[in-house]
Structure formats: structure tokens, C-alpha cells
Design an enzyme around this catalytic site. Structure first.
Site, PDB file in Angstrom:
ATOM      1  N   GLY A  33       0.806  -1.202   0.000  1.00 35.56           N
ATOM      2  CA  GLY A  33       0.000   0.000   0.000  1.00 35.56           C
ATOM      3  C   GLY A  33       0.844   1.258   0.000  1.00 35.56           C
ATOM      4  N   HIS A  34       0.270   2.323   0.547  1.00 34.41           N
ATOM      5  CA  HIS A  34       0.909   3.638   0.512  1.00 34.41           C
ATOM      6  C   HIS A  34       2.258   3.632   1.233  1.00 34.41           C
ATOM      7  CE1 HIS A  34       1.010   8.009   0.233  1.00 34.41           C
ATOM      8  NE2 HIS A  34       1.213   8.096   1.534  1.00 34.41           N
TER       9      HIS A  34
END
Length: 321
Positions: free
Chosen positions: A290-291
Site C-alpha cells: 500500500g501507501h
């Protein structure tokens, strides 16, 4: 014992490798040290590691984190490179003056970090751009193109194609901030702080809950709502600058490595792929993360960086900054 026997034993241990050595001398170049200095009247904290005569990598952090987010990456890079990781004003261990005393714009943050690098006499560097670190880094690059040796981008957006669905609500806030206080409420909430780490991962067990607990505690400090609201509003200037940044990349063609958490809902994978249009020679790696891709892909990202940097500095010679 006969001196020749002693000498043979020592030589044997050396040839056998460090596992056989009785008392190997540990390397200290990868040890992180912690510093504070004043830049334009603001106390700035930074982490530093690695040999100072080696090529420098400057790690620029994102929201709502700090240079602490690089604590596991720094030792892996610092065995070969000089690493600097500052906290922006309003973040981490750096001062957080009120918006009345310090204008929280990305122009101003970039100016402060640029001044820090000048104060430390770091005039040649590779920039690592992540999240908020990207607009700060791009401003520094445009101001001093001759100083950039290479570019590493990790979920640092510079393209409209990279903006996820949530940015439509933020755009409404930009258009009329007073009409959309709920956008700021959501942006600074505990749930959003936690979700920034966990969204897009299939391995939540590798994420340290202290990360979002500490970040939310920081966001809950007096004055932080005003600071972060000002920066969220100013983020519109970054989107407006995308075309200029892209033109700069096309013109200067810096050696570039893009490592991107492909499941990031904020800066989506299309933002990584978009770099290819302006940097056809860029190395682009989409990772199953993810981020905050470093939370679960730290070793993989470090290996990609070390391989990329070895191509830029093939003999790894000492290089004065």
C-alpha cells in the site's frame, strides 16, 4: 605458542570469513545519529548515517509521518551511502511554530529543507521522494537542477493519473474550505491515520500499530489541526505544478527509480506508470503493498535502491559533497 602458529591461526580465521573470527570489529558507518540545528529560525531535526565522503541520499518523508519512517531503511543504505533524513517543520521532532509565525506552504517547507542542505554543505545528492516529500523535492530539484545526481520515487505523485478517488472530496475542500470542514475531520482522524498504513495490504501482521498510534498522537497535539489544514489547502499548488514538474523531467532526464506500493488508494499505480512518458529509461517497480510500502517491503526496496545506486556510482568511489 609458537609465533608462526599464532600467525597461521589468525590467517586461517581471516580466510574462513567473519563467522570464524574471534572478535570481529563491527562497522559503525551504518549507525544512525540524531541532530538538531536551527534553519531560518526554526529548529530542524534530522537523522544521519553512513560515510560522509560517499554519495548522499536525502530521504524526504510523507504525511503524517517523519524521518522515523525511514528507521529500518537507513541502516541498509548507510553501509555504502551517506544518508540524511530531515523532519519537515511541523512534523516529527522538528519545531512546529504556529501558522502565524511560519507559513505552512510547500514552497516554504521546500525552502527550509533546501536551506538545511546548504547549511550542511550537501550540494550533490540523490533525492528519495515519498508522499509530501515529492512536492518538496520537486521544488528543490527545479531550484537546483545541477545538484541532483539521481531520483528515487516511492508513492510520490506528479501526475493527475495518480490521484485516487479521495482527491475529489479534497478538491471540493480546495474550492471552498469553510464549506467542507468534514474533509479535514476525516483527514486527521484516527481511522484515516491507521488506514493509510493498512489499506491495500494483504499482510497486516507486518505493520507496527505504534506507527499510526504515534502519528495520531502527533496530529492531536495543540496547533496541529491548523498546521495540517494549511498544508492540505496548499496541496492544490502541487497539482497545479504537475505540468511544470513533468516538463522538468523530460528536459533533464535524471536517472530515476520508481518503487510504488501498487495497492495505494491515495496515489494509485497509474501514477507510477505515468513516469514512463517523461522518463522512458526509468526503472519502474510496482510492489504488492500500500501507501507506506516500506512497512512491508523494506528489504526489497532497499535491494532495488542499492542495485540502482550501484549503476549510478559503479566503482562506489568516495565523493565529497
Amino acid at each position: 605458542m609458537n609465533p608462526r602458529t599464532v600467525g597461521a591461526a589468525i590467517l586461517g580465521m581471516a580466510l574462513a570469513g567473519p563467522a570464524m573470527a574471534a572478535s570481529p570489529i563491527p562497522s559503525t558507518t551504518a549507525t544512525t545519529t540524531y541532530h538538531r540545528t536551527e534553519v531560518d529560525g526554526v529548529g530542524i531535526f534530522y537523522r544521519e548515517a553512513g560515510p560522509k565522503d560517499a554519495p548522499t541520499i536525502v530521504l524526504l518523508h510523507g504525511f503524517p509521518s517523519s524521518s522515523r519512517g525511514y528507521s529500518t531503511l537507513i541502516p541498509l543504505l548507510a553501509t555504502r551511502y551517506h544518508v540524511i533524513a530531515p523532519d519537515f517543520p511541523g512534523f516529527g521532532q522538528s519545531d512546529a511554530p504556529s501558522p502565524a509565525a511560519y507559513s505552512y506552504t510547500f514552497d516554504h517547507l521546500a525552502g527550509t529543507i533546501d536551506a538545511l542542505l546548504a547549511q550542511l554543505e550537501i550540494t550533490r545528492y540523490t533525492l528519495y521522494l515519498f508522499d509530501y516529500g515529492a512536492p518538496i523535492g520537486y521544488r528543490i530539484m527545479l531550484a537546483h537542477p545541477e545538484r541532483l545526481q539521481a531520483l528515487i520515487v516511492q508513492n510520490g505523485n506528479a501526475y493527475h493519473a495518480g490521484l485516487g478517488a479521495k482527491w475529489a472530496k479534497i478538491a471540493a475542500f480546495w474550492a471552498d474550505p469553510k464549506a467542507h470542514p468534514e474533509v479535514v475531520d476525516a483527514f486527521l482522524s484516527f481511522d484515516a491515520t491507521k488506514e493509510r498504513h493498512l489499506a491495500g495490504t494483504s499482510h497486516p501482521e507486518v505493520y507496527d500499530p505504534d506507527s499510526w498510534d504515534d502519528e495520531f498522537a502527533h496530529l492531536s497535539r495543540p496547533g496541529q489541526r491548523e498546521i495540517q489544514t494549511a498544508l492540505l489547502y496548499d496541496y492544490r499548488t502541487n497539482v497545479a505544478s504537475y505540468a511544470a514538474w513533468q516538463a522538468w523531467l523530460r528536459h533533464h532526464r535524471p536517472p530515476t527509480l520508481v518503487v510504488w506500493g501498487a495497492n495505494d488508494p491515495s496515489f494509485i499505480a497509474a501514477g507510477a506508470k505515468a513516469y514512463r512518458a517523461d522518463l522512458p529509461d526509468a526503472e519502474i517497480h510496482l510492489l504488492d503493498a500500500g501507501h507506506f510500502a516500506l512497512d512491508e517491503k523494506n528489504d526489497e526496496i532497499a535491494a532495488l535502491i542499492l542495485a540502482f545506486m550501484a549503476k549510478q556510482f559503479p566503482a562506489d568511489p568516495p565523493a565529497k559533497n
